[in-house]
Write a protein that holds these residues in place. Structure first.
Motif, PDB file in Angstrom:
ATOM      1  N   VAL A   2      51.994 -49.968  77.092  1.00 64.22           N
ATOM      2  CA  VAL A   2      52.982 -48.888  77.198  1.00 64.22           C
ATOM      3  C   VAL A   2      54.333 -49.349  76.657  1.00 64.22           C
ATOM      4  O   VAL A   2      55.008 -48.618  75.906  1.00 64.22           O
ATOM      5  N   MET A   3      54.750 -50.570  76.992  1.00 58.27           N
ATOM      6  CA  MET A   3      56.025 -51.086  76.491  1.00 58.27           C
ATOM      7  C   MET A   3      55.997 -51.208  74.970  1.00 58.27           C
ATOM      8  O   MET A   3      56.971 -50.879  74.290  1.00 58.27           O
ATOM      9  N   ARG A   4      54.893 -51.658  74.424  1.00 62.23           N
ATOM     10  CA  ARG A   4      54.791 -51.793  72.969  1.00 62.23           C
ATOM     11  C   ARG A   4      54.848 -50.426  72.289  1.00 62.23           C
ATOM     12  O   ARG A   4      55.456 -50.267  71.232  1.00 62.23           O
ATOM     13  N   ALA A   5      54.202 -49.427  72.907  1.00 61.59           N
ATOM     14  CA  ALA A   5      54.224 -48.083  72.334  1.00 61.59           C
ATOM     15  C   ALA A   5      55.642 -47.511  72.339  1.00 61.59           C
ATOM     16  O   ALA A   5      56.088 -46.915  71.351  1.00 61.59           O
ATOM     17  N   HIS A   6      56.376 -47.710  73.433  1.00 61.19           N
ATOM     18  CA  HIS A   6      57.766 -47.248  73.483  1.00 61.19           C
ATOM     19  C   HIS A   6      58.617 -47.984  72.453  1.00 61.19           C
ATOM     20  O   HIS A   6      59.497 -47.396  71.813  1.00 61.19           O
ATOM     21  N   SER A   7      58.346 -49.269  72.269  1.00 61.36           N
ATOM     22  CA  SER A   7      59.122 -50.044  71.308  1.00 61.36           C
ATOM     23  C   SER A   7      58.883 -49.548  69.887  1.00 61.36           C
ATOM     24  O   SER A   7      59.814 -49.509  69.069  1.00 61.36           O
ATOM     25  N   LEU A   8      57.640 -49.150  69.585  1.00 60.94           N
ATOM     26  CA  LEU A   8      57.337 -48.616  68.254  1.00 60.94           C
ATOM     27  C   LEU A   8      58.170 -47.370  67.956  1.00 60.94           C
ATOM     28  O   LEU A   8      58.547 -47.123  66.806  1.00 60.94           O
ATOM     29  N   SER A   9      58.467 -46.586  68.982  1.00 64.16           N
ATOM     30  CA  SER A   9      59.263 -45.371  68.793  1.00 64.16           C
ATOM     31  C   SER A   9      60.747 -45.617  68.976  1.00 64.16           C
ATOM     32  O   SER A   9      61.536 -44.658  68.922  1.00 64.16           O
ATOM     33  N   GLY A  10      61.134 -46.868  69.202  1.00 64.78           N
ATOM     34  CA  GLY A  10      62.541 -47.198  69.372  1.00 64.78           C
ATOM     35  C   GLY A  10      63.122 -46.791  70.706  1.00 64.78           C
ATOM     36  O   GLY A  10      64.352 -46.686  70.845  1.00 64.78           O
ATOM     37  N   ARG A  11      62.259 -46.561  71.718  1.00 68.58           N
ATOM     38  CA  ARG A  11      62.743 -46.141  73.039  1.00 68.58           C
ATOM     39  C   ARG A  11      62.938 -47.363  73.929  1.00 68.58           C
ATOM     40  O   ARG A  11      62.121 -47.671  74.802  1.00 68.58           O
ATOM     41  N   ARG A  12      64.047 -48.065  73.720  1.00 68.02           N
ATOM     42  CA  ARG A  12      64.309 -49.297  74.458  1.00 68.02           C
ATOM     43  C   ARG A  12      64.491 -49.032  75.949  1.00 68.02           C
ATOM     44  O   ARG A  12      64.085 -49.851  76.785  1.00 68.02           O
ATOM     45  N   ASN A  13      65.107 -47.915  76.296  1.00 69.64           N
ATOM     46  CA  ASN A  13      65.295 -47.589  77.710  1.00 69.64           C
ATOM     47  C   ASN A  13      63.960 -47.409  78.424  1.00 69.64           C
ATOM     48  O   ASN A  13      63.806 -47.789  79.592  1.00 69.64           O
ATOM     49  N   GLU A  14      62.983 -46.833  77.706  1.00 64.04           N
ATOM     50  CA  GLU A  14      61.653 -46.647  78.293  1.00 64.04           C
ATOM     51  C   GLU A  14      60.941 -47.983  78.459  1.00 64.04           C
ATOM     52  O   GLU A  14      60.173 -48.176  79.408  1.00 64.04           O
ATOM     53  N   VAL A  15      61.191 -48.911  77.527  1.00 65.23           N
ATOM     54  CA  VAL A  15      60.634 -50.256  77.668  1.00 65.23           C
ATOM     55  C   VAL A  15      61.152 -50.890  78.947  1.00 65.23           C
ATOM     56  O   VAL A  15      60.396 -51.477  79.747  1.00 65.23           O
ATOM     57  N   LEU A  16      62.451 -50.793  79.167  1.00 63.64           N
ATOM     58  CA  LEU A  16      63.068 -51.358  80.370  1.00 63.64           C
ATOM     59  C   LEU A  16      62.522 -50.670  81.625  1.00 63.64           C
ATOM     60  O   LEU A  16      62.199 -51.342  82.625  1.00 63.64           O
ATOM     61  N   ARG A  17      62.428 -49.340  81.597  1.00 64.33           N
ATOM     62  CA  ARG A  17      61.934 -48.612  82.765  1.00 64.33           C
ATOM     63  C   ARG A  17      60.502 -48.994  83.090  1.00 64.33           C
ATOM     64  O   ARG A  17      60.134 -49.182  84.257  1.00 64.33           O
ATOM     65  N   CYS A  18      59.658 -49.125  82.068  1.00 59.10           N
ATOM     66  CA  CYS A  18      58.260 -49.499  82.281  1.00 59.10           C
ATOM     67  C   CYS A  18      58.147 -50.898  82.883  1.00 59.10           C
ATOM     68  O   CYS A  18      57.363 -51.132  83.803  1.00 59.10           O
ATOM     69  N   TYR A  19      58.944 -51.823  82.396  1.00 56.51           N
ATOM     70  CA  TYR A  19      58.893 -53.198  82.924  1.00 56.51           C
ATOM     71  C   TYR A  19      59.326 -53.213  84.387  1.00 56.51           C
ATOM     72  O   TYR A  19      58.721 -53.897  85.214  1.00 56.51           O
ATOM     73  N   ARG A  20      60.386 -52.485  84.715  1.00 55.76           N
ATOM     74  CA  ARG A  20      60.855 -52.442  86.096  1.00 55.76           C
ATOM     75  C   ARG A  20      59.805 -51.819  87.012  1.00 55.76           C
ATOM     76  O   ARG A  20      59.621 -52.262  88.148  1.00 55.76           O
ATOM     77  N   GLN A  21      59.137 -50.790  86.529  1.00 49.51           N
ATOM     78  CA  GLN A  21      58.075 -50.169  87.316  1.00 49.51           C
ATOM     79  C   GLN A  21      56.948 -51.159  87.569  1.00 49.51           C
ATOM     80  O   GLN A  21      56.391 -51.215  88.680  1.00 49.51           O
ATOM     81  N   CYS A  22      56.597 -51.926  86.545  1.00 45.83           N
ATOM     82  CA  CYS A  22      55.549 -52.939  86.682  1.00 45.83           C
ATOM     83  C   CYS A  22      55.947 -53.966  87.755  1.00 45.83           C
ATOM     84  O   CYS A  22      55.160 -54.290  88.647  1.00 45.83           O
ATOM     85  N   CYS A  23      57.173 -54.468  87.672  1.00 46.54           N
ATOM     86  CA  CYS A  23      57.643 -55.476  88.627  1.00 46.54           C
ATOM     87  C   CYS A  23      57.637 -54.916  90.049  1.00 46.54           C
ATOM     88  O   CYS A  23      57.183 -55.582  90.996  1.00 46.54           O
ATOM     89  N   GLN A  24      58.118 -53.702  90.206  1.00 47.08           N
ATOM     90  CA  GLN A  24      58.211 -53.098  91.533  1.00 47.08           C
ATOM     91  C   GLN A  24      56.828 -52.869  92.137  1.00 47.08           C
ATOM     92  O   GLN A  24      56.597 -53.155  93.317  1.00 47.08           O
ATOM     93  N   THR A  25      55.904 -52.339  91.341  1.00 46.74           N
ATOM     94  CA  THR A  25      54.553 -52.064  91.840  1.00 46.74           C
ATOM     95  C   THR A  25      53.857 -53.341  92.274  1.00 46.74           C
ATOM     96  O   THR A  25      53.271 -53.402  93.368  1.00 46.74           O
ATOM     97  N   LEU A  26      53.918 -54.374  91.442  1.00 41.53           N
ATOM     98  CA  LEU A  26      53.245 -55.630  91.775  1.00 41.53           C
ATOM     99  C   LEU A  26      53.878 -56.292  92.982  1.00 41.53           C
ATOM    100  O   LEU A  26      53.184 -56.836  93.856  1.00 41.53           O
ATOM    101  N   ARG A  27      55.210 -56.244  93.057  1.00 34.47           N
ATOM    102  CA  ARG A  27      55.908 -56.930  94.143  1.00 34.47           C
ATOM    103  C   ARG A  27      55.691 -56.226  95.475  1.00 34.47           C
ATOM    104  O   ARG A  27      55.385 -56.863  96.488  1.00 34.47           O
ATOM    105  N   GLU A  28      55.837 -54.896  95.493  1.00 33.51           N
ATOM    106  CA  GLU A  28      55.767 -54.162  96.751  1.00 33.51           C
ATOM    107  C   GLU A  28      54.347 -53.986  97.261  1.00 33.51           C
ATOM    108  O   GLU A  28      54.114 -53.988  98.472  1.00 33.51           O
TER     109      GLU A  28
END
Length: 399
Positions: free
Chosen positions: A346-372
């Motif tokens: 998902v992060m790579r797909a957002h990066s292909l479209s230049g959506r850096r904010n979505e890359v950041l949001r996806c990574y944060r979601q990943c961290c939160q889900t795994l941690r909690e």
């Protein structure tokens, strides 16, 4: 300037009216003939279908009579030692009134069976229900069965008329059970143990017969009058009739997967996988999510589906198709929201479209889900990819 004689005009007009009337009569007669021809053809078709059904029933009756004679001869041999010196009456032939005992009640209609010998009534024993063996049911139309999600059964094809299955829940479960088996068959012992685990053997056997009868009635409908048909009984085993075409979405799913995996062209593989994934509308037989007998098949199909979605997401990324990659990767996350590989896609797909904010949001979601939910941190490769994508000046496909 031409002047018409009034008498000639009237004559011409009369002739035109007569000609039109004659033509209308001809057309009407032709239409009537066509209607009669169509009706005769329909009657001929119905008579042919009726003849085929009669032949099938005749074959079933012949098979049933042969089975009765065979079993009666066998029972006669078993009873012979008991009959000597005891005056036990000789077993009847097929054409006479039965003198057999109910194994559950022990009662006999005429006379008693020897001690220790349980004789199942011919009219209730599944072996003696009119049975259709392979090669004798050419008149039965195919069934199209959907197993992904909730079970549905249609006659002829995927858009054919929907069959209302019996209200007997165990009858429906028997059909699902058979579909979940590798050979689409199950012994009566398997069915009784898995569907009536807490019942006595005699009780579960009786309930099994009732459930199968209800299932057959709903599947056979007007195609077969009673017994046999789509569900046959042979050697203590119930099975889907091998002479009938059963088309399932699971079989087509597996065929497409095998074709795509063996293809030498990635485009062909992609088309096969996409078609297969469209068939996967939900887990295999959702009515039986917690049943042990359907668990292995469900897990196998889920793994295959996940494998194809993963391949399609990666293929889209390699081709630079960000939207397709995002769609397949998002589907992977919907199937398993702990899947770090899916987060990375998902992060790579957002990066292909230049959506850096979505890359950041996806990574944060990943961290939160795994941690909690799991008490874990993302894998090192997930962190490295995140840093690489945010640091990339120009987004580009990643290996």
């Amino acid at each position: 300037m031409v002047t018409l004689n009034p008498s000639e005009s009237a004559s011409t007009f009369s002739e035109q009216i007569q000609s039109a009337t004659d033509q209308a009569l001809v057309d009407q007669q032709a239409a009537a003939c066509k209607g009669m021809l169509a009706a005769l053809q329909e009657i001929e078709s119905q008579l042919l279908h009726a003849e085929q059904l009669l032949r099938a029933v005749k074959g079933q009756l012949a098979e049933a009579q042969a089975a009765w004679q065979e079993e009666l001869a066998d029972l006669e041999n078993k009873l012979h030692p008991f009959s000597e010196g005891r005056g036990v009456e000789r077993l009847h032939t097929v054409g006479s009134s039965p003198r057999i005992a109910d194994p559950q009640s022990g009662a006999s209609t005429r006379g008693a069976a020897p001690p220790g010998l349980a004789i199942i009534p011919l009219q209730t024993h599944p072996r003696y229900l009119p049975s259709t063996e392979a090669g004798s049911t050419s008149t039965l139309p195919p069934l199209y069965i959907t197993c992904f999600g909730r079970l549905t059964v249609r006659r002829l094809h995927a858009q054919g008329p929907l069959i209302q299955l019996c209200r007997n829940s165990k009858g429906q479960a028997i059909l699902r059970y058979l579909l979940a088996q590798p050979q689409q068959q199950a012994s009566i012992d398997m069915l009784m143990a898995d569907l009536w685990p807490d019942e006595e053997r005699e009780t579960s056997r009786h309930k099994l017969q009732i459930a199968v009868s209800a299932l057959r009635a709903s599947l056979n409908s007007e195609q077969v009058q009673s017994g046999g048909g789509y569900i046959v009984y042979k050697e203590q085993t119930y099975l889907l009739n091998p002479a009938v075409s059963f088309i399932t979405d699971v079989a087509e799913f597996r065929r497409l997967f095998a074709t795509g995996r063996q293809a030498n062209d990635s485009d062909v593989t992609a088309r096969c996988y996409e078609q297969a994934c469209k068939l996967y509308s939900g887990p295999f037989l959702t009515e039986d999510l917690y049943a042990e007998w359907s668990f292995l098949t469900r897990e196998e199909l889920a793994r295959v589906h996940h494998q194809m979605c993963t391949w399609l997401a990666e293929y889209a990324l390699q081709r630079g198709d960000a939207e397709a990659a995002l769609a397949w990767a998002s589907l992977l996350l919907k199937l398993d929201h702990y899947d770090e590989e899916a987060y990375r896609k998902v992060m790579r797909a957002h990066s292909l479209s230049g959506r850096r904010n979505e890359v950041l949001r996806c990574y944060r979601q990943c961290c939160q889900t795994l941690r909690e939910e799991l008490g874990l941190e993302p894998l090192p490769e997930t962190r490295r990819l995140f840093e690489q994508l945010l640091g990339a000046a120009t987004p580009s496909p990643l290996p």
